[in-house]
Motif scaffolding. Structure first.
Motif, PDB file in Angstrom:
ATOM      1  N   VAL A 121       0.840  -1.195   0.000  1.00  0.00           N
ATOM      2  CA  VAL A 121       0.000   0.000   0.000  1.00  0.00           C
ATOM      3  C   VAL A 121       0.877   1.247   0.000  1.00  0.00           C
ATOM      4  CG1 VAL A 121      -1.630   1.365   1.365  1.00  0.00           C
ATOM      5  CG2 VAL A 121      -1.982  -1.093   1.102  1.00  0.00           C
ATOM      6  N   LEU A 122       1.908   1.232   0.831  1.00  0.00           N
ATOM      7  CA  LEU A 122       2.832   2.363   0.900  1.00  0.00           C
ATOM      8  C   LEU A 122       3.496   2.602  -0.457  1.00  0.00           C
ATOM      9  CD1 LEU A 122       5.243   2.983   3.885  1.00  0.00           C
ATOM     10  CD2 LEU A 122       5.976   3.424   1.558  1.00  0.00           C
ATOM     11  N   VAL A 123       3.956   1.530  -1.091  1.00  0.00           N
ATOM     12  CA  VAL A 123       4.601   1.647  -2.397  1.00  0.00           C
ATOM     13  C   VAL A 123       3.617   2.177  -3.435  1.00  0.00           C
ATOM     14  CG1 VAL A 123       5.604   0.337  -4.312  1.00  0.00           C
ATOM     15  CG2 VAL A 123       6.320  -0.136  -1.959  1.00  0.00           C
ATOM     16  N   ALA A 124       2.380   1.653  -3.409  1.00  0.00           N
ATOM     17  CA  ALA A 124       1.369   2.083  -4.372  1.00  0.00           C
ATOM     18  C   ALA A 124       1.087   3.576  -4.232  1.00  0.00           C
ATOM     19  CB  ALA A 124       0.091   1.279  -4.184  1.00  0.00           C
ATOM     20  N   CYS A 125       0.997   4.063  -3.003  1.00  0.00           N
ATOM     21  CA  CYS A 125       0.718   5.488  -2.776  1.00  0.00           C
ATOM     22  C   CYS A 125       1.873   6.359  -3.282  1.00  0.00           C
ATOM     23  CB  CYS A 125       0.461   5.748  -1.292  1.00  0.00           C
ATOM     24  SG  CYS A 125      -1.102   5.064  -0.698  1.00  0.00           S
ATOM     25  N   VAL A 126       3.091   5.891  -3.097  1.00  0.00           N
ATOM     26  CA  VAL A 126       4.253   6.625  -3.624  1.00  0.00           C
ATOM     27  C   VAL A 126       4.189   6.666  -5.154  1.00  0.00           C
ATOM     28  CG1 VAL A 126       6.761   6.601  -3.874  1.00  0.00           C
ATOM     29  CG2 VAL A 126       5.728   6.141  -1.640  1.00  0.00           C
ATOM     30  N   VAL A 127       3.814   5.540  -5.770  1.00  0.00           N
ATOM     31  CA  VAL A 127       3.689   5.480  -7.228  1.00  0.00           C
ATOM     32  C   VAL A 127       2.607   6.443  -7.710  1.00  0.00           C
ATOM     33  CG1 VAL A 127       2.993   4.017  -9.177  1.00  0.00           C
ATOM     34  CG2 VAL A 127       4.570   3.135  -7.453  1.00  0.00           C
ATOM     35  N   PHE A 128       1.483   6.477  -7.008  1.00  0.00           N
ATOM     36  CA  PHE A 128       0.392   7.376  -7.408  1.00  0.00           C
ATOM     37  C   PHE A 128       0.809   8.845  -7.275  1.00  0.00           C
ATOM     38  CE2 PHE A 128      -2.780   3.838  -6.320  1.00  0.00           C
ATOM     39  CZ  PHE A 128      -2.852   3.439  -7.645  1.00  0.00           C
ATOM     40  N   LEU A 129       1.577   9.164  -6.249  1.00  0.00           N
ATOM     41  CA  LEU A 129       2.097  10.534  -6.125  1.00  0.00           C
ATOM     42  C   LEU A 129       3.041  10.854  -7.271  1.00  0.00           C
ATOM     43  CD1 LEU A 129       2.771  10.817  -2.277  1.00  0.00           C
ATOM     44  CD2 LEU A 129       1.104  12.129  -3.593  1.00  0.00           C
ATOM     45  N   ALA A 130       3.862   9.874  -7.638  1.00  0.00           N
ATOM     46  CA  ALA A 130       4.812  10.080  -8.736  1.00  0.00           C
ATOM     47  C   ALA A 130       4.075  10.253 -10.064  1.00  0.00           C
ATOM     48  CB  ALA A 130       5.775   8.897  -8.822  1.00  0.00           C
ATOM     49  N   ARG A 131       3.008   9.495 -10.274  1.00  0.00           N
ATOM     50  CA  ARG A 131       2.221   9.633 -11.504  1.00  0.00           C
ATOM     51  C   ARG A 131       1.589  11.012 -11.590  1.00  0.00           C
ATOM     52  NH1 ARG A 131      -0.090   5.500 -14.319  1.00  0.00           N
ATOM     53  NH2 ARG A 131      -2.216   6.253 -14.005  1.00  0.00           N
ATOM     54  N   ARG A 132       1.236  11.563 -10.444  1.00  0.00           N
ATOM     55  CA  ARG A 132       0.560  12.855 -10.415  1.00  0.00           C
ATOM     56  C   ARG A 132       1.550  14.022 -10.544  1.00  0.00           C
ATOM     57  NH1 ARG A 132      -4.590  14.355  -8.773  1.00  0.00           N
ATOM     58  NH2 ARG A 132      -5.036  12.169  -8.328  1.00  0.00           N
ATOM     59  N   TYR A 133       2.711  13.917  -9.862  1.00  0.00           N
ATOM     60  CA  TYR A 133       3.607  15.064  -9.785  1.00  0.00           C
ATOM     61  C   TYR A 133       4.900  14.920 -10.594  1.00  0.00           C
ATOM     62  CZ  TYR A 133       0.621  16.754  -6.032  1.00  0.00           C
ATOM     63  OH  TYR A 133      -0.459  17.202  -5.319  1.00  0.00           O
ATOM     64  N   VAL A 134       5.290  13.695 -10.921  1.00  0.00           N
ATOM     65  CA  VAL A 134       6.531  13.491 -11.685  1.00  0.00           C
ATOM     66  C   VAL A 134       6.186  13.147 -13.136  1.00  0.00           C
ATOM     67  CG1 VAL A 134       8.669  12.181 -11.886  1.00  0.00           C
ATOM     68  CG2 VAL A 134       7.749  12.724  -9.617  1.00  0.00           C
ATOM     69  N   ALA A 135       5.433  12.063 -13.338  1.00  0.00           N
ATOM     70  CA  ALA A 135       5.040  11.689 -14.695  1.00  0.00           C
ATOM     71  C   ALA A 135       3.993  12.641 -15.267  1.00  0.00           C
ATOM     72  CB  ALA A 135       4.495  10.259 -14.701  1.00  0.00           C
ATOM     73  N   LYS A 136       3.254  13.304 -14.361  1.00  0.00           N
ATOM     74  CA  LYS A 136       2.211  14.267 -14.767  1.00  0.00           C
ATOM     75  C   LYS A 136       1.247  13.659 -15.792  1.00  0.00           C
ATOM     76  CE  LYS A 136       4.828  18.475 -13.722  1.00  0.00           C
ATOM     77  NZ  LYS A 136       4.033  18.786 -12.516  1.00  0.00           N
ATOM     78  N   VAL A 137       0.626  12.559 -15.392  1.00  0.00           N
ATOM     79  CA  VAL A 137      -0.387  11.922 -16.239  1.00  0.00           C
ATOM     80  C   VAL A 137      -1.450  12.966 -16.594  1.00  0.00           C
ATOM     81  CG1 VAL A 137      -2.164  10.133 -16.315  1.00  0.00           C
ATOM     82  CG2 VAL A 137       0.033   9.667 -15.206  1.00  0.00           C
ATOM     83  N   PRO A 138      -1.739  13.168 -17.889  1.00  0.00           N
ATOM     84  CA  PRO A 138      -2.631  14.276 -18.304  1.00  0.00           C
ATOM     85  C   PRO A 138      -3.977  14.317 -17.599  1.00  0.00           C
ATOM     86  CG  PRO A 138      -1.535  13.342 -20.217  1.00  0.00           C
ATOM     87  CD  PRO A 138      -1.181  12.459 -19.065  1.00  0.00           C
TER      88      PRO A 138
END
Length: 449
Positions: A121-138
């Motif tokens: 769960v912790l890893v998934a939340c970090v990934v979701f933050l990265a998708r939002r702020y690093v990868a910037k999924v449109p």
């Protein structure tokens, strides 16, 4: 001291449940402000739909990366709550790991599994933050997510990370205390064992404090999270199950006839026709405000996850038009909340009272749903239902759009020019085209010639 701890625990738990129940009652009342619609048909198909879509997460699979990590969060929410139940029992009874004596070796396996799940769960939340702020999924960074929606998503992800970290820290401190003979060994700890070297140099007193502090933090954090969720898009954690159960079983794109219009037309066309028993002439058509929508439309609004899958497949949105199906749902929920709070204030001030039958009059504050959503957005919709097909919890923005269009056309006579031309042709010629009915078949005769 132990008795005081139990009393404080019970008081905090009672306060958290009371606050949560109050917000749930508010949301339920708001949903029931919508007009009634019967969705009790075919329960077997509805249960199957709920198990497959809501519980089975079947529509998430269309985006494999998000589905993979969302599965960890979903399973974490469902299964780690078993450990939360044990925390509640320990807090109220003053025990420690109350399930351990009854489950034996199964308990060790369960705690190990919960640790692995907490880490995922912790890893998934970090990934979701990265998708939002690093990868910037449109779809997670579009123009309709400005302000609070972005903060809301971030708060939830950070809180989940902190809660999982507190759980692992508590278990690490316990392992060291067990090794020092201060506590009895219970459970297996495949993840938190790697935190032990970081804490092994602490004094026994500090470890006792760290273990209890993490335990209390986890418990209070869960209650805070519980009471935050109804104010957040993450309310879909609860709402997705009933929302999918009550979602339409009809083919997508099938529009509902307005029975009152059919009745009115029949009465106008046949002077001898009699109104159905108990029939009352309609006071309006379409949806001006949230009270004109069905309770299922309002449940849809509270269930929206703001994931943006609907807008990312919307042809109008893709081609740069103003319409965003996600924004339609967010606007509906915002207006419904505004109406709900307005009603409460008016009732407290004595300005709004139920009649002798207990029915509340319609709340009016000089605004309506059309103040939130422009006509340009509504008419950009092609009613293709791509948004309804893409939604992982079976929300249907098109149904709300169509009802709002009906209000604009039938109440405000505010249809676009192209539609007004078609309406005129239908009235005069019996067809959408601008030629006389007698000339309808001329094209066939001309093509033969």
């Amino acid at each position: 001291m132990q008795m005081l701890s139990q009393i404080v625990f019970a008081a905090i738990l009672a306060a958290g449940i009371w606050l949560f129940a109050g917000k749930v009652r508010f949301i339920r009342r708001n949903i029931l402000l919508g007009r009634d619609v019967d969705l009790s048909d075919n329960p077997a198909a509805r249960w199957k739909q709920m198990l497959w879509v809501a519980m089975g997460q079947s529509k998430m699979a269309k985006r494999p990366v998000a589905a993979f990590f969302h599965l960890f969060v979903y399973l974490g929410f469902v299964l780690i709550n078993i450990e939360v139940l044990e925390i509640l029992i320990d807090g109220l009874l003053g025990t420690h790991r109350a399930f351990a004596p009854f489950l034996g070796g199964v308990y060790d396996i369960a705690i190990g599994f919960f640790e692995i799940l907490a880490f995922l769960v912790l890893v998934a939340c970090v990934v979701f933050l990265a998708r939002r702020y690093v990868a910037k999924v449109p779809r997670l960074n579009s123009r309709d997510l400005v302000g609070w929606p972005v903060k809301d998503a971030t708060i939830i992800l950070v809180v989940e990370i902190v809660l999982m970290a507190a759980l692992l820290k508590m278990n690490a401190a316990e392992q060291i205390l067990v090794s020092r003979g201060e506590m009895v060994a219970h459970g297996s700890f495949p993840i938190s064992q790697y935190l032990v070297p970081m804490m092994d140099g602490f004094s026994t007193g500090t470890l006792h404090f760290a273990e209890r502090a993490a335990w209390w933090f986890h418990f209070i954090g869960i209650l805070v999270f519980l009471n935050y969720v109804p104010y957040s898009k993450h309310w879909h954690i609860i709402m997705s199950f009933p929302n999918v159960y009550y979602s339409s079983l009809k083919p997508k794109g099938e529009l509902n006839n307005i029975s009152s219009i059919t009745t009115e037309v029949n009465l106008m066309m046949d002077p001898n026709a009699q109104p159905p028993e108990g029939y009352e002439p309609p006071v309006g058509f379409g949806a001006r405000d949230v009270q004109d929508l069905s309770w299922k439309n309002l449940m849809d609004a509270y269930t929206c996850t703001e994931c943006g899958r609907c807008s990312s497949v919307c042809p109008a949105n893709i081609t740069g038009k103003l319409l965003s199906p996600r924004k339609i749902m967010m606007n509906t929920r915002d207006r419904l909340e505004e109406v709900g709070y307005g009603m409460d204030q008016a009732m407290k001030a004595g300005e709004l009272k139920a009649d002798e039958n207990g029915v509340m009059p319609r709340f009016e504050d000089g605004k309506d749903l059309h103040n939130y959503t422009s006509a340009e957005e509504l008419w950009a919709c092609t009613t293709c239902n791509a948004c309804a097909e893409a939604c992982p919890v079976n929300i249907n923005p098109v149904d709300i759009i169509v009802q709002m269009r009906q209000y604009l056309v039938m109440e405000k006579s505010a249809a676009p020019g192209e539609l007004n031309n078609m309406f005129t042709n239908m009235e005069n010629n019996g067809a959408p085209w601008q030629f006389n009915q007698m000339d309808k078949a001329n094209w066939a005769m001309n093509s033969e010639g």
